[in-house]
Design a protein around this motif. Structure first.
Motif, PDB file in Angstrom:
ATOM      1  N   THR A 278       0.829  -1.204   0.000  1.00 32.64           N
ATOM      2  CA  THR A 278       0.000   0.000   0.000  1.00 32.64           C
ATOM      3  C   THR A 278       0.866   1.258   0.000  1.00 32.64           C
ATOM      4  N   PHE A 279       1.936   1.231   0.774  1.00 37.77           N
ATOM      5  CA  PHE A 279       2.851   2.365   0.847  1.00 37.77           C
ATOM      6  C   PHE A 279       3.407   2.706  -0.529  1.00 37.77           C
ATOM      7  N   TRP A 280       3.821   1.690  -1.285  1.00 29.68           N
ATOM      8  CA  TRP A 280       4.395   1.937  -2.603  1.00 29.68           C
ATOM      9  C   TRP A 280       3.367   2.488  -3.591  1.00 29.68           C
ATOM     10  N   THR A 281       2.123   2.059  -3.485  1.00 28.91           N
ATOM     11  CA  THR A 281       1.109   2.607  -4.390  1.00 28.91           C
ATOM     12  C   THR A 281       0.858   4.075  -4.083  1.00 28.91           C
ATOM     13  N   ARG A 282       0.958   4.457  -2.828  1.00 31.60           N
ATOM     14  CA  ARG A 282       0.738   5.854  -2.441  1.00 31.60           C
ATOM     15  C   ARG A 282       1.859   6.772  -2.917  1.00 31.60           C
ATOM     16  N   LEU A 283       2.963   6.176  -3.346  1.00 31.94           N
ATOM     17  CA  LEU A 283       4.077   6.954  -3.880  1.00 31.94           C
ATOM     18  C   LEU A 283       3.957   7.184  -5.377  1.00 31.94           C
ATOM     19  N   GLY A 284       2.839   6.749  -5.942  1.00 28.27           N
ATOM     20  CA  GLY A 284       2.592   6.978  -7.355  1.00 28.27           C
ATOM     21  C   GLY A 284       3.071   5.868  -8.266  1.00 28.27           C
ATOM     22  N   VAL A 285       3.335   4.687  -7.714  1.00 23.33           N
ATOM     23  CA  VAL A 285       3.783   3.547  -8.519  1.00 23.33           C
ATOM     24  C   VAL A 285       2.569   2.745  -8.970  1.00 23.33           C
ATOM     25  N   PRO A 286       2.426   2.491 -10.274  1.00 20.30           N
ATOM     26  CA  PRO A 286       1.278   1.710 -10.762  1.00 20.30           C
ATOM     27  C   PRO A 286       1.240   0.313 -10.141  1.00 20.30           C
ATOM     28  N   ARG A 287       0.061  -0.090  -9.725  1.00 27.15           N
ATOM     29  CA  ARG A 287      -0.079  -1.389  -9.073  1.00 27.15           C
ATOM     30  C   ARG A 287       0.364  -2.544  -9.964  1.00 27.15           C
ATOM     31  N   ASP A 288       0.092  -2.426 -11.264  1.00 28.64           N
ATOM     32  CA  ASP A 288       0.391  -3.558 -12.134  1.00 28.64           C
ATOM     33  C   ASP A 288       1.879  -3.738 -12.397  1.00 28.64           C
ATOM     34  N   LYS A 289       2.693  -2.792 -11.919  1.00 27.06           N
ATOM     35  CA  LYS A 289       4.151  -2.962 -12.023  1.00 27.06           C
ATOM     36  C   LYS A 289       4.753  -3.535 -10.741  1.00 27.06           C
ATOM     37  N   ILE A 290       3.961  -3.615  -9.693  1.00 30.54           N
ATOM     38  CA  ILE A 290       4.466  -4.050  -8.392  1.00 30.54           C
ATOM     39  C   ILE A 290       4.288  -5.555  -8.216  1.00 30.54           C
ATOM     40  N   LEU A 291       5.383  -6.243  -7.912  1.00 30.08           N
ATOM     41  CA  LEU A 291       5.366  -7.666  -7.577  1.00 30.08           C
ATOM     42  C   LEU A 291       5.696  -7.793  -6.087  1.00 30.08           C
ATOM     43  N   LEU A 292       4.918  -8.582  -5.372  1.00 30.06           N
ATOM     44  CA  LEU A 292       5.135  -8.750  -3.938  1.00 30.06           C
ATOM     45  C   LEU A 292       6.029  -9.955  -3.689  1.00 30.06           C
ATOM     46  N   GLY A 293       7.061  -9.749  -2.883  1.00 33.54           N
ATOM     47  CA  GLY A 293       8.050 -10.787  -2.654  1.00 33.54           C
ATOM     48  C   GLY A 293       7.557 -11.901  -1.748  1.00 33.54           C
ATOM     49  N   LEU A 294       7.813 -13.137  -2.160  1.00 31.91           N
ATOM     50  CA  LEU A 294       7.463 -14.323  -1.395  1.00 31.91           C
ATOM     51  C   LEU A 294       8.744 -15.074  -1.037  1.00 31.91           C
TER      52      LEU A 294
END
Length: 422
Positions: A278-294
């Motif tokens: 959520t923090f990264w999306t609030r910085l203006g980063v498009p959600r579809d470019k964000i991969l969550l680390g497992l």
């Protein structure tokens, strides 16, 4: 496991609204057959999204003792959409991409890129940097545009000549560990110029553009020190957030905590996957470019009377105190330890004698996949494929990676990659 190309693609239409024109077509076509309706939906690919499964393969995994020595040929077909060979280095001049292991280039690189013969749609990258990467050579690289452009040209030659599809950047971390404060902005400039060079190369050669991705810290303090997120996102194809190691034995803690919890607690709000995403999306980063680390490994502690006294014991194979690969964790469970769950955080842990292990299993990974789908993120990143139970020590091969892949399919109703018709 199917080899069908469409299994790699899961389409979801709920994230973006369908245009009025398409909506009218759907509304008027009650007499269309299900097949015709499916074909129309597939044609509307402007509103389709592909969930990425970006996996890392650690080059040193092949040096582990049998039966867990992991070589490129051990990679399962269609488990990942992207696979990054970790790690390459930057040379001392800051202008060349070089192998970190003389045995990797060319022999292991060729074995790695031969994976395309089994899985033609798999995107193969080289990852440069890592925790053991030298921050000084990155600082040298970004010190001038000339250095960056020279590096970019050399990287293109390196990647093209070895049949790779792109470059993954894992500088840990700009403006830290001896790196100049100005390297925060210079890191952005580096990504910008490399992307421009990749664009020019594709235009000149007519080949697919080389991919440019990065693994970045999710920590708010690290972000403020090291990154310009929105600007980076404009040049990167994918951003892998390292949503793990958010707790560990290096902290001065008395009570063990999970290093990759999905959700936080009232007393630990920040150190969890959901907050970071959520923090990264609030910085203006498009959600579809964000991969969550497992993480396919657990973080461990040694306890005395329930209090942390240090890192957990090293595993028989990975041999690093405080860390166990999943194939070591599952063996502890198989030998009689009882897995427990932190329900509020959607993650498991176990206690075996004086050892506490926080890890991920099939159930917790499915919960994280659901979070990705529900919140419109681009997919997941895995560190690392070679730490899954790929040799079936505890029963089935690649239980974690298959759980991730199957969760995307099951939760969207897309076993074939086409939209569900109800």
């Amino acid at each position: 496991m199917t080899g069908d190309h469409t299994q790699n693609t899961i389409y979801r239409f709920a994230i973006q609204p369908v245009s009025p024109q398409i909506h009218s077509l759907f509304s008027c076509c009650g007499m269309w057959s299900r097949m015709q309706f499916t074909l129309l939906l597939v044609a509307w690919q402007a509103h389709a999204v592909k969930y990425q499964r970006f996996c890392y393969l650690a080059s040193w995994a092949r040096y582990r003792a049998d039966p867990v020595a992991f070589n490129p040929e051990d990679v399962g077909v269609n488990l990942c959409t992207h696979l990054a060979y970790a790690f390459a280095n930057v040379d001392d001049s800051g202008t060349k991409l070089i192998s970190a292991d003389l045995w990797s280039d060319p022999v292991m690189y060729k074995r790695f890129t031969n994976l395309k013969k089994k899985d033609p749609n798999l995107k193969l990258l080289v990852s440069v940097g890592g925790w053991d990467g030298n921050p000084k050579v990155f600082s040298s690289l970004v010190s001038t545009d000339k250095n960056i452009n020279t590096f970019a040209g050399n990287a293109i030659n390196f990647l093209r000549s070895r049949n790779f599809d792109g470059l993954d950047v894992d500088w840990e971390f700009p403006a830290a560990r001896g790196s100049s404060p100005s390297d925060r902005q210079r890191f952005t400039r580096m990504i910008q110029l490399i992307r421009q060079a990749f664009n020019t190369d594709a235009s000149r050669t007519g080949k697919d553009r080389l991919l440019l991705t990065a693994a970045l810290s999710p920590d708010p303090f690290r972000v403020s020190l090291s990154y310009e997120p929105a600007k980076l996102a404009s040049y990167l194809d994918l951003i892998s957030l390292m949503t793990y190691d958010m707790h560990g034995h290096w902290e001065e803690m008395k009570t063990p905590a999970h290093h990759s919890a999905l959700y936080g607690t009232p007393t630990d709000v920040i150190n969890n996957v959901a907050f970071a995403a959520t923090f990264w999306t609030r910085l203006g980063v498009p959600r579809d470019k964000i991969l969550l680390g497992l993480p396919f490994y657990g973080r461990t502690y040694t306890l005395s009377g329930g209090t942390v006294t240090g890192p957990g014991n090293a595993g028989n194979y990975t041999r690093h105190s405080g860390t166990l690969a999943y194939y070591e964790v599952c063996k502890i469970l198989q030998d009689g330890a009882t897995g427990q769950r932190i329900d509020a955080q959607k993650v498991p842990f176990l206690v075996s004698k004086n050892q506490w292990v926080g890890y991920d299993d099939e159930k917790s990974l499915a919960a994280k996949v659901k979070y990705v789908i529900d919140n419109g993120f681009g997919g997941v990143m895995v560190w690392a494929l070679d730490m899954d139970d790929f040799k079936s020590i505890c029963g089935k091969a690649f239980p974690l990676m298959n759980a991730v892949k199957n969760a995307f399919g099951t939760m969207t109703g897309q076993r074939t990659g086409f939209p569900s018709l109800g």
